[in-house]
Design a protein around this motif. Structure first.
Motif, PDB file in Angstrom:
ATOM      1  N   PRO A  32     -65.153-182.660  53.263  1.00  0.00           N
ATOM      2  CA  PRO A  32     -66.535-182.219  52.999  1.00  0.00           C
ATOM      3  C   PRO A  32     -67.227-181.818  54.300  1.00  0.00           C
ATOM      4  O   PRO A  32     -66.910-182.332  55.372  1.00  0.00           O
ATOM      5  N   SER A  33     -68.146-180.893  54.189  1.00  0.00           N
ATOM      6  CA  SER A  33     -68.980-180.535  55.339  1.00  0.00           C
ATOM      7  C   SER A  33     -70.046-181.607  55.502  1.00  0.00           C
ATOM      8  O   SER A  33     -70.469-182.219  54.533  1.00  0.00           O
ATOM      9  N   THR A  34     -70.484-181.814  56.730  1.00  0.00           N
ATOM     10  CA  THR A  34     -71.548-182.791  56.949  1.00  0.00           C
ATOM     11  C   THR A  34     -72.873-182.169  56.516  1.00  0.00           C
ATOM     12  O   THR A  34     -73.001-180.951  56.416  1.00  0.00           O
ATOM     13  N   ALA A  35     -73.857-182.991  56.308  1.00  0.00           N
ATOM     14  CA  ALA A  35     -75.159-182.509  55.836  1.00  0.00           C
ATOM     15  C   ALA A  35     -75.792-181.528  56.819  1.00  0.00           C
ATOM     16  O   ALA A  35     -76.502-180.630  56.427  1.00  0.00           O
ATOM     17  N   GLY A  36     -75.499-181.667  58.112  1.00  0.00           N
ATOM     18  CA  GLY A  36     -76.089-180.793  59.113  1.00  0.00           C
ATOM     19  C   GLY A  36     -75.369-179.471  59.242  1.00  0.00           C
ATOM     20  O   GLY A  36     -75.778-178.625  60.019  1.00  0.00           O
ATOM     21  N   SER A  37     -74.294-179.267  58.488  1.00  0.00           N
ATOM     22  CA  SER A  37     -73.517-178.027  58.633  1.00  0.00           C
ATOM     23  C   SER A  37     -74.089-176.908  57.828  1.00  0.00           C
ATOM     24  O   SER A  37     -74.730-177.071  56.861  1.00  0.00           O
ATOM     25  N   ASP A  62     -72.041-171.046  65.484  1.00  0.00           N
ATOM     26  CA  ASP A  62     -72.439-170.427  64.207  1.00  0.00           C
ATOM     27  C   ASP A  62     -71.405-170.653  63.104  1.00  0.00           C
ATOM     28  O   ASP A  62     -71.675-170.328  61.945  1.00  0.00           O
ATOM     29  N   LEU A  63     -70.240-171.182  63.473  1.00  0.00           N
ATOM     30  CA  LEU A  63     -69.165-171.379  62.490  1.00  0.00           C
ATOM     31  C   LEU A  63     -69.064-172.831  62.009  1.00  0.00           C
ATOM     32  O   LEU A  63     -68.103-173.184  61.329  1.00  0.00           O
ATOM     33  N   LEU A 104     -61.751-170.721  56.025  1.00  0.00           N
ATOM     34  CA  LEU A 104     -61.024-170.612  57.304  1.00  0.00           C
ATOM     35  C   LEU A 104     -61.454-169.332  58.015  1.00  0.00           C
ATOM     36  O   LEU A 104     -61.525-168.263  57.406  1.00  0.00           O
ATOM     37  N   VAL A 105     -61.723-169.453  59.293  1.00  0.00           N
ATOM     38  CA  VAL A 105     -62.001-168.300  60.152  1.00  0.00           C
ATOM     39  C   VAL A 105     -60.909-168.268  61.209  1.00  0.00           C
ATOM     40  O   VAL A 105     -60.732-169.234  61.960  1.00  0.00           O
ATOM     41  N   ASP A 109     -62.334-178.427  63.406  1.00  0.00           N
ATOM     42  CA  ASP A 109     -62.832-178.905  62.118  1.00  0.00           C
ATOM     43  C   ASP A 109     -64.246-178.397  61.841  1.00  0.00           C
ATOM     44  O   ASP A 109     -64.847-177.691  62.662  1.00  0.00           O
ATOM     45  N   LYS A 110     -64.772-178.767  60.705  1.00  0.00           N
ATOM     46  CA  LYS A 110     -66.079-178.279  60.265  1.00  0.00           C
ATOM     47  C   LYS A 110     -67.226-178.776  61.145  1.00  0.00           C
ATOM     48  O   LYS A 110     -68.317-178.214  61.116  1.00  0.00           O
ATOM     49  N   GLN A 111     -66.975-179.810  61.931  1.00  0.00           N
ATOM     50  CA  GLN A 111     -67.982-180.331  62.852  1.00  0.00           C
ATOM     51  C   GLN A 111     -67.852-179.721  64.254  1.00  0.00           C
ATOM     52  O   GLN A 111     -68.596-180.062  65.158  1.00  0.00           O
ATOM     53  N   GLY A 112     -66.861-178.835  64.429  1.00  0.00           N
ATOM     54  CA  GLY A 112     -66.714-178.150  65.713  1.00  0.00           C
ATOM     55  C   GLY A 112     -65.825-178.847  66.720  1.00  0.00           C
ATOM     56  O   GLY A 112     -65.874-178.520  67.907  1.00  0.00           O
ATOM     57  N   LYS A 113     -64.985-179.766  66.260  1.00  0.00           N
ATOM     58  CA  LYS A 113     -64.093-180.491  67.184  1.00  0.00           C
ATOM     59  C   LYS A 113     -62.657-180.011  67.032  1.00  0.00           C
ATOM     60  O   LYS A 113     -62.200-179.729  65.922  1.00  0.00           O
ATOM     61  N   ILE A 114     -61.948-179.953  68.161  1.00  0.00           N
ATOM     62  CA  ILE A 114     -60.521-179.615  68.138  1.00  0.00           C
ATOM     63  C   ILE A 114     -59.765-180.837  67.625  1.00  0.00           C
ATOM     64  O   ILE A 114     -59.813-181.903  68.235  1.00  0.00           O
TER      65      ILE A 114
END
Length: 188
Positions: free
Chosen positions: A183-188, A61-62, A98-99, A154-159
């Protein structure tokens, strides 16, 4: 095995002792940037007993946010020395995407008490989310071995970054800033 010379025996004993000390007191790996091709998806928070300062969070969800996962425990002096930086990053960057999630993983049995963790959160003035990981589920999912340990997702969910122990605060903050600027990806 029989030694014919006391000098050889002493030399072997000294070498064995040095090797044992090196293995016993070896410093944790430094961590740092993870090359893009090696970046792995962050595992989900697992077997969390209680969420404090937050509703339950899911990394899925993040997506689109930068997540700092901080493994700590409230009696660890290194964690307490490191905590002001984590709190500062939360204050500076929470409104910029940032979370911060503190994963409280106990070293001692008394640290499993939710009341004790709540008292520590209040005493230490922690405002970010804290996941109580008494069963080490999230610790194991991250393959973590250290207190404190920081993982940046990162914004794509990778360490994409980690640091173990105290220090490297400037490098960690620069990585936070760089990840927030991406930038965030289009799917984010």
């Amino acid at each position: 095995m029989r030694f014919h010379s006391p000098v050889i025996f002493i030399a072997v004993a000294v070498a064995a002792s040095a090797a044992a000390l090196t293995l016993t007191f070896a410093a944790p790996p430094l961590g740092g940037d993870v090359p893009t091709v090696q970046a792995q998806p962050a595992p989900e928070f697992q077997n969390i007993d209680t969420w404090l300062n937050s509703q339950p969070l899911k990394l899925a969800d993040l997506r689109g946010k930068v997540v700092l996962v901080d493994f700590w425990t409230y009696t660890c002096i290194n964690c307490l020395n490191h905590l002001p930086y984590v709190k500062d990053w939360n204050n500076k960057y929470k409104d910029k995407g940032l979370v911060v999630v503190g994963v409280h993983t106990p070293e001692f049995a008394f640290e499993k008490s939710t009341k004790n963790v709540q008292d520590a959160i209040q005493r230490l003035q922690i405002k970010h989310a804290v996941a109580q990981d008494n069963s080490y589920g999230t610790w194991k999912a991250f393959k973590n071995q250290y207190w404190p340990a920081v993982y940046l997702i990162d914004k794509q969910g990778k360490i994409v970054y980690s640091h173990f122990g105290e220090g490297s605060y400037g490098a960690t903050e620069k990585k936070i800033q760089a990840l927030l600027a991406e930038p965030s990806t289009a799917g984010s």
